[in-house]
Design a protein around this motif. Sequence first.
Motif, short mmCIF file in Angstrom:
data_model
loop_
_atom_site.label_atom_id
_atom_site.label_comp_id
_atom_site.label_asym_id
_atom_site.label_seq_id
_atom_site.Cartn_x
_atom_site.Cartn_y
_atom_site.Cartn_z
N GLU A 148 0.84 -1.19 0.00
CA GLU A 148 0.00 0.00 0.00
C GLU A 148 0.88 1.24 0.00
O GLU A 148 1.81 1.37 0.80
CB GLU A 148 -0.89 -0.01 1.25
N SER A 423 -6.80 -7.06 -0.43
CA SER A 423 -6.20 -6.00 -1.26
C SER A 423 -7.07 -5.70 -2.48
O SER A 423 -7.23 -4.54 -2.87
CB SER A 423 -4.79 -6.42 -1.70
N LYS A 426 -10.03 -3.67 -1.36
CA LYS A 426 -9.67 -2.27 -1.14
C LYS A 426 -9.50 -1.55 -2.47
O LYS A 426 -9.96 -0.40 -2.64
CB LYS A 426 -8.38 -2.18 -0.33
N ALA A 450 -5.40 -5.61 4.41
CA ALA A 450 -5.56 -4.29 3.80
C ALA A 450 -6.83 -3.56 4.23
O ALA A 450 -6.86 -2.33 4.31
CB ALA A 450 -5.52 -4.40 2.28
N ASN A 514 2.89 -5.19 7.89
CA ASN A 514 2.62 -3.75 7.84
C ASN A 514 3.87 -2.93 8.14
O ASN A 514 3.88 -2.07 9.03
CB ASN A 514 1.50 -3.37 8.81
N GLY A 531 5.71 3.29 1.55
CA GLY A 531 4.70 2.26 1.38
C GLY A 531 4.72 1.26 2.51
O GLY A 531 5.72 1.12 3.22
#
Length: 813
Positions: A148, A423, A426, A450, A514, A531
């Motif tokens: 992300e 993901s 999202k 996500a 994360n 990211g």
Amino acid sequence: MQKKLFKSMIMSSALLVSLAPFGTGVGANNTANNVATAQLAELFGDYNLSSSQMTSVIVELKEQSIVEAKHKGKNQTKANLTKARNQVKADLNKAVKAAKVNREYDYVFSGFSVELPANQIPALLALPGVKAVYPNLTYTVDSVGEGEVIPEEAYSPEMFASAPHIGANAAWSAGVTGKGVKVAVIDTGADYTHPDLAHAFGSYKGWDFVDNDADPQETPKNDPRGASTDHGSHVSGTVAANGTIKGVAPEASLLAYRVLGPGGSGSTENVVAGVERAVQDGADVMNLSLGNSLNAPDWATSIALDWAMSEGVVAVTSNGNSGPNNWTVGSPGTSRQAISVGATQLPYNLYNSVISTTEGVSYPSAKVQGFPSDAELLALNGKEFEFVHVEMGAPADFVGKNLAGKIALISRGAGIAFVDKASAAKAAGAVGAIIYNNVAGEHADVPGIAVPTIKTTLEDGQKLLAELEKGNNKVSFNITHSQRVGEAMASFSSRGPAFGTWMIKPDVSAPGVNITSTIPTHNATNPHGYGSKQGTSMASPHVAGAAALLLQAHPSWNVDDVKAALMNTAEKLTDPATGKAYPHNTQGAGGIRVMDALNTKTLATPGSHSFGTFYKDKGKQVEKQQFTIKNLSSERQTYTFDVNFGENSNAIKVLASNNLRVNAGQSQQVNLNVQVDAGQLAPGYYEGTIVISNGTETFDLPTILFVKEPNYPRVTSVGVSQESSDKFSIYGYFPTGAESATVFIYSATSAGAPVSFIGVIDELENIPSGYNEFYTWDGTVNGQKLSPGYYNVYVNATNKGVTTQAGGNFQIK
């Protein structure tokens, strides 16, 4: 169905290159004793030796590399290696006209990569000077999901919480920052222009083995060969960023080696070249956040890493993302010497969840599966959302559906990871997801997913689908805090042991869920960003950075000292589901703790111990082992040792010297006498702990042993390759071969979900050990040719009374 006796293509092809009898002139004794048989090189790999299709392999020569010869007390020169290599190449050109040599190696690996027809590999095996032939395997980045990009207004230095968690900030306060230590990042390249990374790169940035130049920049957008990359930059930031965020060793210097190209994919030949170049360029530490799924230690990359460690370079690798089952560690995490790293989730909160649709309909199985942040999860409370069924959650399943501000209802399955389902939700605009099981029971938690994600059983998933059928498409949530969880293993992190060496893997663990770090945005107006990614790719550079800190603080330490310090002082991690410590093959020695490693006064090497395999049915089998204790303190220390195998301690006894006195700054060997009554134990592996104490400090060494036939998979990495409309090769890895195997086919969706059984292709016997294309198939089942589309192939393999299954998705074109 009658079982067919399997005839190894490797062996039958090898017979073609055995030498003919000597001449039969007058007086010649023309008997079998005069038949000279060539001693073939050892073959590792997946080849159809009846195919003329071009394939690429790695050739290892009998002539030792410069580093191997050095450590075996022999003189070796580059000129001598070049001469030996050129002779083999000349012989190869005579034997195989179509052979094309690509990369050549001589420093930590002796050999070359070559492209040749698969049916000419037997000729290669017969050449004098060839020791072994390995496949030129595909390596990919060891991260999970797409990651992300964090908006500029959202990031802050506090987001990089993982470095302080392992104690790196305390090391910085003590003046230990990695200064003067050179770390090689062998990956997709690196954005050396990023303001948080630029300080770490000098005029020489490293090397690009994809484009063969001195510019190891990430793959940009619009490269016709594939997708842009940012993985190596993210890894580099975790090691040595020093700007908006700080890496573990913020003043270390970096070298980037681009061995993975567009899309984050590369090959063995480039990875080995990167390892060799990094050693020659003077790297002190190297990080490889990449891998494949093969649990085998004797591949070219692992060999190169082992010799790199012998040359004094601390090699750190990701353990893989194929967990949570045992035996899932892949190369190069299987390396004997390199430090293999598992991934953990930083401490997090657990929540209870209630979901509601129509009055009177309950979903008692609903639980929080994972979430990106507490705030995003709790934001679901007090609102009503429309939910939309998106089948298996493949990207194609979202096409034509409006998910903006809604909840994605997704089925488990189709071979798609939970993180990828979330993901995709999202990316489609969903603010949350509900993933229901496709079989009975509960599925795994996935911290750091996500979007806020709730999991349910299959039964409750069917209730939600029934609600949709009735037009009741609204859902609400009541989410409440349950408890705080300490650092925990990520479910995706691969587990050991390593097959063949029987070693505990990973060696240690570090944060990998994360993780915020540096990335290129590939946006010319705002090229540098940050990211969040997860995977053992993200865990490995934490350990590489920690190694840099240790080398700055202790410049006289060798690679074994660094590895031992990290392992001996690691913190044992507890599984929140059981309240017990994770098994050794899940966490290794535990989560790394930098300050404890920096300040340790004792080193025990190796940092974990495998006692091997015990077979004796009656009486005790006795083996002798040893490890080394190094006293780093300024005073003589007396050490005691206690070996504990828990409830199996009656059948497993390990005797060690107690009250061992070691003078200041000296080392001594600790002798172990291992007695195993295998007749009292079921086949399998048994974990124990060697507790070492000097009266004031205590630390543990994980240990393991195997009784009779371990419960390793009898087959892994199954797949199908298509050569023509009626010729397919089925391949797989059989660690020790199989007495029998059944090959069968299911139909599948485009994403790989089995939907219906088609039939058995064949039943085979006596499949040899190794990774090979073991069956040629004409594309028919029960006499009927399968139409183009997606299918799943499965193999049930049985060896020594144990049966396991593996499979893979493939497409008939």
